[in-house]
Design an enzyme around this catalytic site. Structure first.
Site, PDB file in Angstrom:
ATOM      1  N   HIS A   1       3.320   8.075  -3.696  1.00 44.01           N
ATOM      2  CA  HIS A   1       1.920   7.695  -3.859  1.00 44.01           C
ATOM      3  C   HIS A   1       1.387   8.094  -5.234  1.00 44.01           C
ATOM      4  O   HIS A   1       0.285   8.639  -5.338  1.00 44.01           O
ATOM      5  CB  HIS A   1       1.054   8.366  -2.782  1.00 44.01           C
ATOM      6  CG  HIS A   1       1.491   8.104  -1.387  1.00 44.01           C
ATOM      7  ND1 HIS A   1       1.317   9.006  -0.344  1.00 44.01           N
ATOM      8  CD2 HIS A   1       2.112   7.023  -0.834  1.00 44.01           C
ATOM      9  CE1 HIS A   1       1.809   8.497   0.771  1.00 44.01           C
ATOM     10  NE2 HIS A   1       2.304   7.296   0.504  1.00 44.01           N
TER      11      HIS A   1
HETATM   12  C1  FAD Z   1       8.966   3.400  -1.363  1.00 49.82           C
HETATM   13  C2  FAD Z   1       7.459   3.402  -1.236  1.00 49.82           C
HETATM   14  C3  FAD Z   1       6.882   3.703  -0.002  1.00 49.82           C
HETATM   15  C4  FAD Z   1       5.504   3.709   0.121  1.00 49.82           C
HETATM   16  N1  FAD Z   1       4.957   3.807   1.366  1.00 49.82           N
HETATM   17  C5  FAD Z   1       3.631   3.598   1.524  1.00 49.82           C
HETATM   18  C6  FAD Z   1       3.076   3.461   2.815  1.00 49.82           C
HETATM   19  O1  FAD Z   1       3.773   3.460   3.831  1.00 49.82           O
HETATM   20  N2  FAD Z   1       1.743   3.299   2.918  1.00 49.82           N
HETATM   21  C7  FAD Z   1       0.932   3.272   1.825  1.00 49.82           C
HETATM   22  O2  FAD Z   1      -0.282   3.193   1.987  1.00 49.82           O
HETATM   23  N3  FAD Z   1       1.438   3.366   0.586  1.00 49.82           N
HETATM   24  C8  FAD Z   1       2.774   3.477   0.410  1.00 49.82           C
HETATM   25  N4  FAD Z   1       3.304   3.462  -0.836  1.00 49.82           N
HETATM   26  C9  FAD Z   1       2.388   3.369  -1.987  1.00 49.82           C
HETATM   27  C10 FAD Z   1       1.716   1.997  -2.140  1.00 49.82           C
HETATM   28  O3  FAD Z   1       2.606   0.961  -1.815  1.00 49.82           O
HETATM   29  C11 FAD Z   1       1.181   1.884  -3.564  1.00 49.82           C
HETATM   30  O4  FAD Z   1       0.192   2.888  -3.761  1.00 49.82           O
HETATM   31  C12 FAD Z   1       0.557   0.537  -3.885  1.00 49.82           C
HETATM   32  O5  FAD Z   1       1.377  -0.527  -3.513  1.00 49.82           O
HETATM   33  C13 FAD Z   1       0.267   0.476  -5.388  1.00 49.82           C
HETATM   34  O6  FAD Z   1      -0.254  -0.771  -5.724  1.00 49.82           O
HETATM   35  P1  FAD Z   1      -0.476  -1.166  -7.245  1.00 49.82           P
HETATM   36  O7  FAD Z   1      -1.063  -2.524  -7.251  1.00 49.82           O
HETATM   37  O8  FAD Z   1      -1.205  -0.073  -7.940  1.00 49.82           O
HETATM   38  O9  FAD Z   1       0.983  -1.173  -7.896  1.00 49.82           O
HETATM   39  P2  FAD Z   1       2.285  -1.961  -7.444  1.00 49.82           P
HETATM   40  O10 FAD Z   1       2.153  -2.526  -6.083  1.00 49.82           O
HETATM   41  O11 FAD Z   1       3.417  -1.040  -7.704  1.00 49.82           O
HETATM   42  O12 FAD Z   1       2.340  -3.198  -8.427  1.00 49.82           O
HETATM   43  C14 FAD Z   1       2.596  -3.117  -9.806  1.00 49.82           C
HETATM   44  C15 FAD Z   1       3.346  -4.393 -10.203  1.00 49.82           C
HETATM   45  O13 FAD Z   1       3.314  -4.529 -11.620  1.00 49.82           O
HETATM   46  C16 FAD Z   1       4.589  -4.954 -12.055  1.00 49.82           C
HETATM   47  N5  FAD Z   1       4.724  -4.525 -13.454  1.00 49.82           N
HETATM   48  C17 FAD Z   1       4.820  -3.272 -13.922  1.00 49.82           C
HETATM   49  N6  FAD Z   1       4.901  -3.278 -15.263  1.00 49.82           N
HETATM   50  C18 FAD Z   1       4.838  -4.582 -15.643  1.00 49.82           C
HETATM   51  C19 FAD Z   1       4.853  -5.250 -16.902  1.00 49.82           C
HETATM   52  N7  FAD Z   1       4.941  -4.566 -18.061  1.00 49.82           N
HETATM   53  N8  FAD Z   1       4.788  -6.601 -16.930  1.00 49.82           N
HETATM   54  C20 FAD Z   1       4.684  -7.314 -15.774  1.00 49.82           C
HETATM   55  N9  FAD Z   1       4.665  -6.727 -14.554  1.00 49.82           N
HETATM   56  C21 FAD Z   1       4.726  -5.383 -14.493  1.00 49.82           C
HETATM   57  C22 FAD Z   1       5.554  -4.288 -11.109  1.00 49.82           C
HETATM   58  O14 FAD Z   1       6.805  -4.927 -11.092  1.00 49.82           O
HETATM   59  C23 FAD Z   1       4.804  -4.391  -9.785  1.00 49.82           C
HETATM   60  O15 FAD Z   1       5.099  -5.573  -9.085  1.00 49.82           O
HETATM   61  C24 FAD Z   1       4.679   3.467  -1.012  1.00 49.82           C
HETATM   62  C25 FAD Z   1       5.256   3.174  -2.249  1.00 49.82           C
HETATM   63  C26 FAD Z   1       6.632   3.114  -2.365  1.00 49.82           C
HETATM   64  C27 FAD Z   1       7.238   2.766  -3.685  1.00 49.82           C
END
Ligand code: FAD
Length: 503
Positions: free
Chosen positions: A442
């Protein structure tokens, strides 16, 4: 010559937040939106199958990051994040829970205005259709969320044990209003994962005003003076430039957004100089404040066979206070229907009780070492560098042991294998915890929202000191809430969509 395209909004990162924003903004057919995602559109089949999620972090759907060796364990820690449409929501453990309402108070302490739990409530609700129908939950959002319909019997025994030893039975532990134990809502629909791409993006893909580019790694942001005008990215080895006539929005996640800012010349001056990046705007808070929930696993053997897992392995959680005088819960216990690997002994039949300090005060940082987009970031969440986090986790371990000693679990013939029942001294337990933990996955906080010297975005998610650039993902969370972070990121993105839409 690079191809050149113009959109109203360019969104970088097609994860949880990026899928929400792409879908919500293109509801207005007058807005043209480009969504760039570094990973693929097609992910491994295992993404859809809930019990398979632990295999995904090291698949093509993950970035495979490691932290630097941590201070007490002296070992790097895997810090998974998703790569591909859906981002981390496509590889995560599918737990869907708001933080306890008190845990958002820290956001205003950092200067974020209008981001209390009550302020976030309409956006939490907008994201979900909660099958529980519990008070305060949404009923018409794209995500269908609810507890598993096939709970594992061993986990039900853990829940009975928790109630037996005196913890409250929560009506809706996902709702952010209660302490206690209960089945948590999951992002599982008809036995399959529902990611942000499934719920938000896929239904929007046919819209003519939405362009999605996958395999598109954003290299750097483009500036004219102090205004962000677009993004330079690479697809199949070819460099492209997209112009945003309105704004660029970063949703590349806690690691990706801070990394991209730094590569583009926005960040701490010393980091940028050492990485040989020209400074566009010095912003000392970028990459600072990286923090995460560490988790300690109490691994148990069971004499009775544990049924085959059917859901996400962690269907029942509890939120409790390490000190009854606290204003809100600061420990999460999660019951897991497999015996996880541990440093003591392999267990073939059993289960795990995970214990996590939910309001850690330990802070670390991240930085780039070069402008090369393929260079991995240097990640240091600083786990357990604050002694207070060790105290909290020890209290959580003691609570977990009370539950494991319940009559409900005695009927399964359970025995603690790791850390092991002989380890009872609080100092030694704390030492065990600091050396034997994992990331709860997280990470947040590298582009923190607020108004102090180390804030990166203001309360409208605009990057301080430049124009035309906002961030709307987990990186803006200034202080981690007391839950798994995905539901909070959905709410941030729902709110961001409202802030971005022309009124
Ligand atoms: C293994 C795992 C288990 C988890 N379990 C849970 C759970 O059970 N429940 C829960 O609430 N949370 C959980 N989390 C955390 C939760 O999923 C994240 O907090 C949330 O998805 C984050 O969302 P975000 O949009 O900030 O980033 P992300 O969903 O990580 O999205 C970021 C995106 O940007 C892309 N990206 C990055 N850099 C670039 C770039 N330079 N150019 C183009 N694209 C790029 C990445 O490929 C990715 O697709 C878990 C996370 C992981 C990894």
């Amino acid at each position: 010559m690079p191809a050149h395209d113009s959109y109203d909004f360019v969104i970088v990162g097609g994860g949880t937040a990026g899928c929400v924003l792409a879908a919500r903004l293109t509801e207005d057919e007058n807005l043209r939106v480009l969504l760039l995602e570094a990973g693929a559109a097609d992910l491994p089949d295992a993404v859809a199958y809930p019990p398979a999620w632990p295999t995904l972090a090291n698949s093509p759907a993950g970035w495979g990051d490691l932290t630097v060796p941590q201070r007490f364990s002296n070992a790097p820690v895997p810090l998974p994040r998703g790569r591909g449409l859906g981002g981390s929501s496509a590889i995560n453990a599918m737990v869907f829970a708001r933080g306890h309402h008190t845990s958002y108070d820290g956001w205003s302490n950092r200067g974020a205005k209008g981001w209390t739990y009550d302020d976030l409530l309409p956006y939490f609700q907008r994201s979900e259709s909660a099958v529980s129908g519990a008070p305060g939950r949404g009923t018409a959002g794209p995500l269908t969320v609810g507890p598993t319909t096939r709970p594992n019997e061993i986990l039900l025994a853990c829940l009975d044990g928790a109630i037996e030893v005196g913890f409250p039975r929560a009506i809706d532990i996902s709702g952010g209003l209660e302490d206690g134990f209960g089945p948590v809502d999951l992002n599982i629909v008809a036995g399959q994962r529902q990611s942000a791409a499934d719920a938000y993006l896929t239904p929007a893909l046919a819209r003519p005003n939405l362009t999605v580019e996958t395999g598109a790694l954003a290299h750097r942001l483009l500036f004219e003076s102090q205004r962000c005008t677009g993004v330079e990215y690479r697809v199949d080895g070819e460099i492209h430039r997209a112009t945003a006539t309105s704004e660029v929005v970063l949703t590349a996640g806690t690691i990706g957004s801070a990394q991209l800012l730094m590569r583009s010349g926005i960040g701490p001056e010393t980091v940028l100089r050492e990485a040989h990046v020209e400074v566009v705007h010095p912003l000392p808070g970028v990459g600072r404040n990286l923090h995460d929930h560490p988790r300690i696993n109490l691994v148990h053997s069971s004499q009775r066979p544990v049924p085959t897992p059917q859901a996400n392995h962690g269907e029942i959680i509890g939120l409790l206070r390490s000190d009854p005088h606290l204003t809100g819960p600061d420990v999460q216990i999660i019951f897991i229907d497999i015996p996880l690997p541990n440093p003591v002994a392999a267990v073939s039949n059993g289960f795990t009780i995970g214990v996590s300090p939910m309001l850690p005060v330990s802070r670390g940082s991240m930085r780039i070492t070069s402008a090369d987009p393929s260079a991995p970031p240097v990640l240091d969440p600083g786990y357990f560098t604050a002694a207070a986090d060790v105290e909290v986790v020890v209290a959580g371990i003691e609570a977990a042991r009370e539950i494991a000693a319940s009559a409900a679990l005695a009927r399964w013939g359970v025995a603690e294998v790791a850390p092991g029942v002989d380890l009872t001294d609080r100092a030694m337990l704390g030492d065990y915890a600091r050396r034997n933990f994992g990331s709860y996955c997280h990470p947040v906080g590298t582009c923190a929202m607020g108004e102090d010297a180390y804030s990166v975005v203001n309360s409208e998610l605009r990057v301080h000191g430049v124009e035309g650039l906002r961030i709307a993902d987990g990186s803006v969370i200034p202080v981690i809430p007391s839950a798994n972070t995905n539901a909070t990121v959905y709410a941030i993105a729902e709110r961001a969509a409202e802030l971005l839409r022309p009124s």
